[in-house]
Write a protein that holds these residues in place. Structure first.
Motif, mmCIF file in Angstrom:
data_model
loop_
_atom_site.group_PDB
_atom_site.id
_atom_site.type_symbol
_atom_site.label_atom_id
_atom_site.label_comp_id
_atom_site.label_asym_id
_atom_site.label_seq_id
_atom_site.Cartn_x
_atom_site.Cartn_y
_atom_site.Cartn_z
ATOM 1 N N GLU A 101 -5.195 -3.666 11.001
ATOM 2 C CA GLU A 101 -5.550 -2.279 10.674
ATOM 3 C C GLU A 101 -4.295 -1.397 10.678
ATOM 4 O O GLU A 101 -4.123 -0.542 9.794
ATOM 5 C CB GLU A 101 -6.563 -1.757 11.686
ATOM 6 N N ARG A 104 -2.151 -2.185 7.595
ATOM 7 C CA ARG A 104 -2.710 -1.564 6.386
ATOM 8 C C ARG A 104 -2.363 -0.081 6.334
ATOM 9 O O ARG A 104 -2.034 0.462 5.275
ATOM 10 C CB ARG A 104 -4.234 -1.772 6.345
ATOM 11 N N ARG A 107 1.268 0.235 5.383
ATOM 12 C CA ARG A 107 1.489 -0.083 3.970
ATOM 13 C C ARG A 107 1.076 1.086 3.079
ATOM 14 O O ARG A 107 1.768 1.452 2.144
ATOM 15 C CB ARG A 107 0.681 -1.325 3.572
ATOM 16 N N ASP A 108 -0.099 1.658 3.385
ATOM 17 C CA ASP A 108 -0.618 2.748 2.550
ATOM 18 C C ASP A 108 0.252 3.988 2.630
ATOM 19 O O ASP A 108 0.306 4.783 1.686
ATOM 20 C CB ASP A 108 -2.050 3.092 2.961
ATOM 21 N N ARG A 119 -1.611 -3.890 -4.982
ATOM 22 C CA ARG A 119 -2.123 -3.695 -3.631
ATOM 23 C C ARG A 119 -3.559 -4.211 -3.508
ATOM 24 O O ARG A 119 -3.914 -4.865 -2.525
ATOM 25 C CB ARG A 119 -2.058 -2.211 -3.271
ATOM 26 N N ASP A 120 -4.376 -3.943 -4.531
ATOM 27 C CA ASP A 120 -5.767 -4.403 -4.522
ATOM 28 C C ASP A 120 -5.830 -5.929 -4.501
ATOM 29 O O ASP A 120 -6.658 -6.519 -3.792
ATOM 30 C CB ASP A 120 -6.512 -3.867 -5.745
ATOM 31 N N TYR A 123 -4.954 -7.117 -0.987
ATOM 32 C CA TYR A 123 -6.016 -6.892 -0.016
ATOM 33 C C TYR A 123 -7.179 -7.865 -0.235
ATOM 34 O O TYR A 123 -7.792 -8.354 0.715
ATOM 35 C CB TYR A 123 -6.519 -5.448 -0.097
ATOM 36 N N LYS A 124 -7.479 -8.150 -1.519
ATOM 37 C CA LYS A 124 -8.525 -9.136 -1.816
ATOM 38 C C LYS A 124 -8.115 -10.515 -1.302
ATOM 39 O O LYS A 124 -8.938 -11.259 -0.774
ATOM 40 C CB LYS A 124 -8.784 -9.188 -3.325
ATOM 41 N N LEU A 126 -6.148 -11.116 1.209
ATOM 42 C CA LEU A 126 -6.253 -11.100 2.669
ATOM 43 C C LEU A 126 -7.707 -11.253 3.116
ATOM 44 O O LEU A 126 -7.990 -11.923 4.121
ATOM 45 C CB LEU A 126 -5.659 -9.800 3.223
ATOM 46 N N GLN A 127 -8.619 -10.629 2.373
ATOM 47 C CA GLN A 127 -10.040 -10.741 2.704
ATOM 48 C C GLN A 127 -10.524 -12.178 2.504
ATOM 49 O O GLN A 127 -11.261 -12.722 3.340
ATOM 50 C CB GLN A 127 -10.856 -9.782 1.843
ATOM 51 N N ILE A 163 3.450 -6.228 -0.383
ATOM 52 C CA ILE A 163 2.934 -5.321 0.655
ATOM 53 C C ILE A 163 3.493 -5.653 2.029
ATOM 54 O O ILE A 163 3.055 -5.073 3.027
ATOM 55 C CB ILE A 163 1.387 -5.344 0.713
#
Length: 257
Positions: A101, A104, A107-108, A119-120, A123-124, A126-127, A163
């Motif tokens: 958290e 993130r 990074r943002d 970035r998307d 994050y995908k 990582l998920q 990232i």
């Protein structure tokens, strides 16, 4: 970041409780049944986890209050998603969630901007990595992550690299109580190595074994980049003589080196 201050976000960190295992289990059982007071007590009883994690980011220049708040969000997410059937301690599960958290958040709000699409994708990835880790009980390979996202492996690597948080060359990576080992100590310099330094010394010494004319020819030919014809014209001899002197000079240097 002033992590040595006692109060962060209105919380007196010196008075944070240390719950015993049986106390944690009792509170966990109650919050699982929907007891809001038990939930609050469980969160408060684990704030030391957040405090220990933000210590890792003490060299970022970020506000301790901001990181603590973000870390608390990670803690709450960990509580919401923790599954006791995995037979791991809550702290073992929560710490990576809190770190994630905070990363993130950094990074943002990083000064180095990465495009939204990259970035998307990251994050995908990582998920997917988190889900596959849970399903397979091991960390998935990049090929497996790329297959799940229907992307090329190279695209996933590029997005994840984009990232990553930049770190200072002066960030310590190990400390044995005396001298610290920094990141820069682990980074090689392909140009200014000890070997090239020694080679330069040997070359200089070899050059000193030549006659003044031979040395001048070698300097003009290999340091100034001139042709044999240009050298011959500059020093007033014919090209054949330049060629002979050059070969003899190189032969002598090679023997010395």
């Amino acid at each position: 970041m002033a992590l040595n201050k006692v109060e962060i976000c209105g919380v007196n960190t010196s008075k944070l409780p240390i719950l015993k295992p049986e106390e944690k289990q009792e509170l966990w059982d109650k919050l699982q049944k929907g007891d809001p007071q038990a939930r609050s007590q469980y969160i408060y009883g684990n704030l030391r986890l957040v405090l220990s994690v933000i210590q890792r980011f003490s060299n970022r220049g970020e506000s301790a209050d901001d990181l603590f708040q973000v870390g608390c969000i990670g803690l709450i997410k960990a509580i919401n998603n923790f599954d006791t059937s995995h037979n791991v301690k809550f702290s073992t599960y929560a710490v990576p969630m809190i770190i994630g958290e905070i990363r993130r958040y950094l990074r943002d709000y990083n000064s180095i901007r990465v495009s939204r699409s990259i970035r998307d994708t990251a994050y995908k990835a990582l998920q997917v990595k988190e889900r596959l880790t849970s399903e397979k009980s091991r960390e998935p390979t990049l090929e497996e992550i790329a297959k799940e996202l229907d992307l090329k492996k190279e695209d996933v690597i590029f997005a994840l690299d984009a990232i990553q948080d930049p770190i200072s060359l002066f960030e310590p990576v190990y400390h044995d109580g005396s001298d610290a080992l920094f990141v820069m100590d682990q980074v090689s310099d392909e140009k200014n190595t000890d070997l090239s330094w020694i080679e330069n010394i040997v070359l200089s010494e070899a050059m000193n074994k030549l006659t003044d004319r031979e040395k001048h020819i070698i300097e003009l030919r290999f340091f100034d980049g001139k042709t044999q014809m240009e050298v011959a014209e500059e020093i007033g001899i014919i090209q054949a003589q330049v060629s002979r002197l050059e070969k003899n000079a190189l032969k002598n240097m090679k023997k010395y080196m």
